[in-house]
Design a protein around this motif. Structure first.
Motif, short mmCIF file in Angstrom:
data_model
loop_
_atom_site.label_atom_id
_atom_site.label_comp_id
_atom_site.label_asym_id
_atom_site.label_seq_id
_atom_site.Cartn_x
_atom_site.Cartn_y
_atom_site.Cartn_z
N ASP A 116 0.82 -1.21 0.00
CA ASP A 116 0.00 0.00 0.00
C ASP A 116 0.85 1.26 0.00
O ASP A 116 0.43 2.31 -0.49
N VAL A 117 2.05 1.17 0.59
CA VAL A 117 3.00 2.27 0.61
C VAL A 117 4.36 1.71 0.21
O VAL A 117 4.79 0.68 0.74
N VAL A 118 5.03 2.37 -0.71
CA VAL A 118 6.38 1.97 -1.11
C VAL A 118 7.29 3.17 -0.96
O VAL A 118 7.08 4.21 -1.57
N SER A 119 8.29 3.02 -0.12
CA SER A 119 9.21 4.12 0.16
C SER A 119 10.50 3.95 -0.62
O SER A 119 11.06 2.85 -0.69
N GLY A 144 14.61 7.94 11.02
CA GLY A 144 14.28 6.80 10.19
C GLY A 144 14.72 5.48 10.79
O GLY A 144 13.95 4.51 10.86
N LEU A 145 15.95 5.42 11.26
CA LEU A 145 16.47 4.17 11.79
C LEU A 145 15.84 3.80 13.13
O LEU A 145 15.59 2.63 13.41
N PRO A 158 11.06 6.32 6.77
CA PRO A 158 9.65 6.75 6.76
C PRO A 158 9.45 8.24 6.52
O PRO A 158 8.34 8.65 6.16
N THR A 159 10.49 9.07 6.71
CA THR A 159 10.30 10.51 6.54
C THR A 159 10.50 10.97 5.10
O THR A 159 10.17 12.11 4.77
N ASN A 160 11.04 10.12 4.24
CA ASN A 160 11.29 10.52 2.86
C ASN A 160 9.96 10.69 2.12
O ASN A 160 9.11 9.79 2.13
#
Length: 247
Positions: A116-119, A144-145, A158-160
């Motif tokens: 559903d989400v691809v980073s 992120g880490l 996750p912040t990108n």
């Protein structure tokens, strides 16, 4: 010949990019094999990006501009781009050339496979970050880490904001962000808490070499911290829910 249906809407919020946007749009058009449209979202008619997009539209298939009428700012531009497109997948990308077009097709493949989400991830194996302010780089990596390792977020980054979303997930997920680029973190956290599949591909992010960044770290940091806290609280709730109840 019937036109190929658009599978992917690439949403690019802009603010007075001018001629700097041309190589970015050409690179995206050439680098994405998935049937797609490029949607440049601007806030006001005098934006210097608008005439450049109008000129290039004759050469670049499925390139169009979209006026953001939800209110000025990058958050509303992204929201307007999501609302103003209909493809099954939506990709948010920046118009500054910092994102890599060649990773988009692998992102689409993961979405086709059920994500559903691809980073696009700078911090997973094979990913890199080049340039940018030191404080921003350190905070982004630490967030992120820690969210990945301690809060259970499936992506290392996750912040990108360079992310692809399934349209149905966006339709079912209300947006609460109020500032700007924290939207990517909000949607990633909400997907994880809802048990949705979140996937990632490695990417190299390069700081823009032309134009001016619109990222406002001091102004937006509290909004990032809100979703950081929501992620950790959700992790605690999941752990507690798995513990056997005492009689």
């Amino acid at each position: 010949m019937m036109p190929i249906p658009v599978e992917l809407s690439v949403v690019l919020p802009v603010f007075n990019e001018g001629e700097h946007v041309e190589p970015v749009l050409r690179a995206l058009s050439a680098g994405i094999g998935t049937p797609h449209e490029l949607v440049v979202v601007y806030d006001f008619d005098g934006d210097t990006t608008v005439p450049v997009v109008a000129r290039l539209a004759a050469e670049i298939p499925n390139l169009r501009s979209l006026r953001n009428d939800l209110g000025r700012g990058v958050l509303n531009a992204m929201r307007a781009g999501i609302a103003g497109t209909t493809a099954p997948y939506v990709l948010i990308s920046m118009a500054d050339g910092s994102d890599e077009p060649h990773v988009v097709d692998p992102m689409v493949e993961l979405a086709r496979d059920g994500a559903d989400v691809v980073s696009a991830s700078r911090y997973m194996k094979g990913g890199h970050q080049v340039g940018g302010p030191l404080a921003k780089r350190l905070l982004s990596r630490a967030a992120g880490l820690s969210l990945h390792q301690l809060a259970g977020e499936p992506t290392h980054d996750p912040t990108n904001n360079f992310k692809l979303y399934r349209r149905t997930f966006l339709a079912e997920t209300p947006i609460e962000s109020a500032a700007g680029f924290e939207l990517a973190l909000e949607l990633t956290v909400k997907a994880t808490l809802a048990g949705r599949r979140v996937a990632e591909v490695p990417t190299t992010w390069r700081d823009r070499t032309a134009g001016q960044s619109n990222f406002k770290l001091r102004q937006w940091l509290p909004h990032y911290l809100h979703w950081y806290r929501v992620a950790f609280e959700g992790r605690v709730r999941r752990i507690l829910a798995r513990r056997p109840r005492s009689r």
